[in-house]
Scaffold this active site. Structure first.
Site, PDB file in Angstrom:
ATOM      1  N   THR A 108      -1.928  11.411   5.956  1.00  0.00           N
ATOM      2  CA  THR A 108      -0.574  11.549   5.782  1.00  0.00           C
ATOM      3  C   THR A 108       0.187  10.563   4.713  1.00  0.00           C
ATOM      4  O   THR A 108       1.250  11.021   4.416  1.00  0.00           O
ATOM      5  CB  THR A 108       0.143  11.124   7.253  1.00  0.00           C
ATOM      6  OG1 THR A 108      -0.353   9.562   7.264  1.00  0.00           O
ATOM      7  CG2 THR A 108      -0.580  11.657   8.421  1.00  0.00           C
ATOM      8  N   ASP A 200      -6.799   2.500  -7.477  1.00  0.00           N
ATOM      9  CA  ASP A 200      -6.855   1.923  -6.350  1.00  0.00           C
ATOM     10  C   ASP A 200      -6.564   0.450  -6.648  1.00  0.00           C
ATOM     11  O   ASP A 200      -7.520  -0.007  -6.965  1.00  0.00           O
ATOM     12  CB  ASP A 200      -7.604   2.143  -5.249  1.00  0.00           C
ATOM     13  CG  ASP A 200      -7.249   1.471  -3.927  1.00  0.00           C
ATOM     14  OD1 ASP A 200      -6.685   0.259  -3.915  1.00  0.00           O
ATOM     15  OD2 ASP A 200      -7.101   2.336  -2.950  1.00  0.00           O
ATOM     16  N   ASP A 203      -8.264  -2.040  -4.395  1.00  0.00           N
ATOM     17  CA  ASP A 203      -9.919  -2.030  -4.655  1.00  0.00           C
ATOM     18  C   ASP A 203     -10.280  -2.820  -6.132  1.00  0.00           C
ATOM     19  O   ASP A 203     -11.237  -3.464  -5.880  1.00  0.00           O
ATOM     20  CB  ASP A 203     -10.298  -0.674  -4.716  1.00  0.00           C
ATOM     21  CG  ASP A 203     -10.420  -0.109  -3.172  1.00  0.00           C
ATOM     22  OD1 ASP A 203     -10.478  -0.858  -2.343  1.00  0.00           O
ATOM     23  OD2 ASP A 203     -10.575   1.092  -3.050  1.00  0.00           O
TER      24      ASP A 203
HETATM   25  C1  PRP Z   1      -1.499   0.814  -1.900  1.00  0.00           C
HETATM   26  C2  PRP Z   1      -0.391  -0.197  -2.792  1.00  0.00           C
HETATM   27  C3  PRP Z   1       0.865   0.093  -1.917  1.00  0.00           C
HETATM   28  C4  PRP Z   1       0.996   1.404  -1.421  1.00  0.00           C
HETATM   29  C5  PRP Z   1       1.729   2.497  -2.361  1.00  0.00           C
HETATM   30  O1  PRP Z   1      -1.919   0.252  -0.838  1.00  0.00           O
HETATM   31  O2  PRP Z   1      -0.674  -1.359  -2.824  1.00  0.00           O
HETATM   32  O3  PRP Z   1       0.962  -0.723  -0.798  1.00  0.00           O
HETATM   33  O4  PRP Z   1      -0.748   1.809  -1.538  1.00  0.00           O
HETATM   34  O5  PRP Z   1       1.665   3.714  -1.738  1.00  0.00           O
HETATM   35  P1  PRP Z   1       3.041   4.365  -1.330  1.00  0.00           P
HETATM   36  O6  PRP Z   1       4.144   3.983  -2.317  1.00  0.00           O
HETATM   37  O7  PRP Z   1       2.729   5.911  -1.346  1.00  0.00           O
HETATM   38  O8  PRP Z   1       3.383   3.820   0.120  1.00  0.00           O
HETATM   39  P2  PRP Z   1      -3.014   0.603   0.180  1.00  0.00           P
HETATM   40  O9  PRP Z   1      -2.387   1.420   1.258  1.00  0.00           O
HETATM   41  O10 PRP Z   1      -3.910   1.344  -0.525  1.00  0.00           O
HETATM   42  O11 PRP Z   1      -3.542  -0.691   0.741  1.00  0.00           O
HETATM   43  P3  PRP Z   1      -4.424  -1.946   0.214  1.00  0.00           P
HETATM   44  O12 PRP Z   1      -3.245  -2.637  -0.830  1.00  0.00           O
HETATM   45  O13 PRP Z   1      -4.669  -2.904   1.163  1.00  0.00           O
HETATM   46  O14 PRP Z   1      -5.493  -1.611  -0.629  1.00  0.00           O
HETATM   47  N1  URA Z   2      -2.126   2.874  -4.289  1.00  0.00           N
HETATM   48  C1  URA Z   2      -2.795   2.658  -5.088  1.00  0.00           C
HETATM   49  O1  URA Z   2      -3.466   1.657  -5.199  1.00  0.00           O
HETATM   50  N2  URA Z   2      -2.825   3.390  -6.132  1.00  0.00           N
HETATM   51  C2  URA Z   2      -2.076   4.735  -6.275  1.00  0.00           C
HETATM   52  O2  URA Z   2      -2.053   5.294  -7.432  1.00  0.00           O
HETATM   53  C3  URA Z   2      -1.310   4.732  -5.076  1.00  0.00           C
HETATM   54  C4  URA Z   2      -1.242   4.105  -4.075  1.00  0.00           C
END
Ligand code: PRP
Ligand code: URA
Length: 209
Positions: A108, A200, A203
């Site tokens: 989602t 990401d 990651d």
């Molecule tokens: C990523 C990023 C933000 C989010 C951005 O985190 O660091 O928190 O996605 O996406 P949005 O604007 O669509 O909400 P992620 O959920 O991948 O988690 P992580 O930081 O633990 O990898």
């Molecule tokens: N979270 C990430 O880390 N990268 C993107 O581009 C979007 C969400």
């Protein structure tokens, strides 16, 4: 867009280009995130109030400005926001640090919360919410909502790369906050990843690719 600052400094732009490169390894990636965060924070904290205090130099006594009043809280959004924290603490070592845990549901793309611990009381502090990525804006908006529920008032959100969609959502949901962006990218792909983006961020910072 008077509550939005998009960075133009060549050092920030150069470092963001290094971040985008898929051949940039974890070590360099982490260092760059810290450096960019520090440079952005320099701008984001440029309105901190000052007061004149008396200082004795080796030659005479004078009035000289020092930071006054408002204290600072950094609130990284886990995980990737953690990568920005140390760089900013180099500038403001006495800042308190809260944490908000959110991850995006892979289907989602909506934020799922799993942790929230903020300095208390938070209402008197300047709060800098940190996340390198503003994609759909769901995570940033949810984090700011949490902080407001805990009494936070003077809130700034700082990211390294943003999509226009995320910026629009954050501005619509929270028109009262200041937003600082390293670079405004083109948009989102079908998986709601920022393009061209940098992949990401979590990651790449933590080496969990
Ligand atoms: C990523 C990023 C933000 C989010 C951005 O985190 O660091 O928190 O996605 O996406 P949005 O604007 O669509 O909400 P992620 O959920 O991948 O988690 P992580 O930081 O633990 O990898
Ligand atoms: N979270 C990430 O880390 N990268 C993107 O581009 C979007 C969400």
């Amino acid at each position: 867009m008077n509550n939005v600052v998009i960075m133009t400094h060549p050092l920030i732009q150069h470092k963001i280009s290094r971040l985008r490169d898929k051949n940039t390894g974890t070590n360099e990636f982490r260092a760059l995130v810290q450096e960019i965060s520090m440079l952005e924070a320099f701008e984001a904290l440029s309105d901190l109030p000052l007061e004149d205090v008396e200082v004795e130099t080796p030659l005479m006594t004078c009035k000289s400005p020092m930071l006054s009043g408002r204290k600072i809280a950094l609130v990284p959004i886990l995980r990737a926001g953690l990568g920005m924290t140390e760089g900013i603490l180099n500038l403001v070592p006495s800042a308190k640090v809260g944490h908000i845990g959110l991850y995006r549901d892979p289907k989602t793309h909506l934020p799922q919360d799993y942790y929230c611990k903020l300095p208390s009381p938070i209402d008197e502090r300047t709060i800098l919410v940190l996340d390198p990525m503003l994609a759909t804006g769901g995570s940033a908006s949810e984090a700011v909502t949490f902080i407001k529920q805990h009494g936070g008032k003077n809130i700034k959100f700082m990211c390294i790369v943003a999509a226009p969609q995320g910026l629009e959502k954050l501005q619509k949901d929270h028109p009262d906050i200041q937003i600082y962006i390293g670079h405004l990218d083109e948009g989102l792909n079908e998986n709601a990843y920022i393009i061209p983006g940098l992949g990401d961020a979590g990651d790449r910072i933590f080496g969990t690719l």
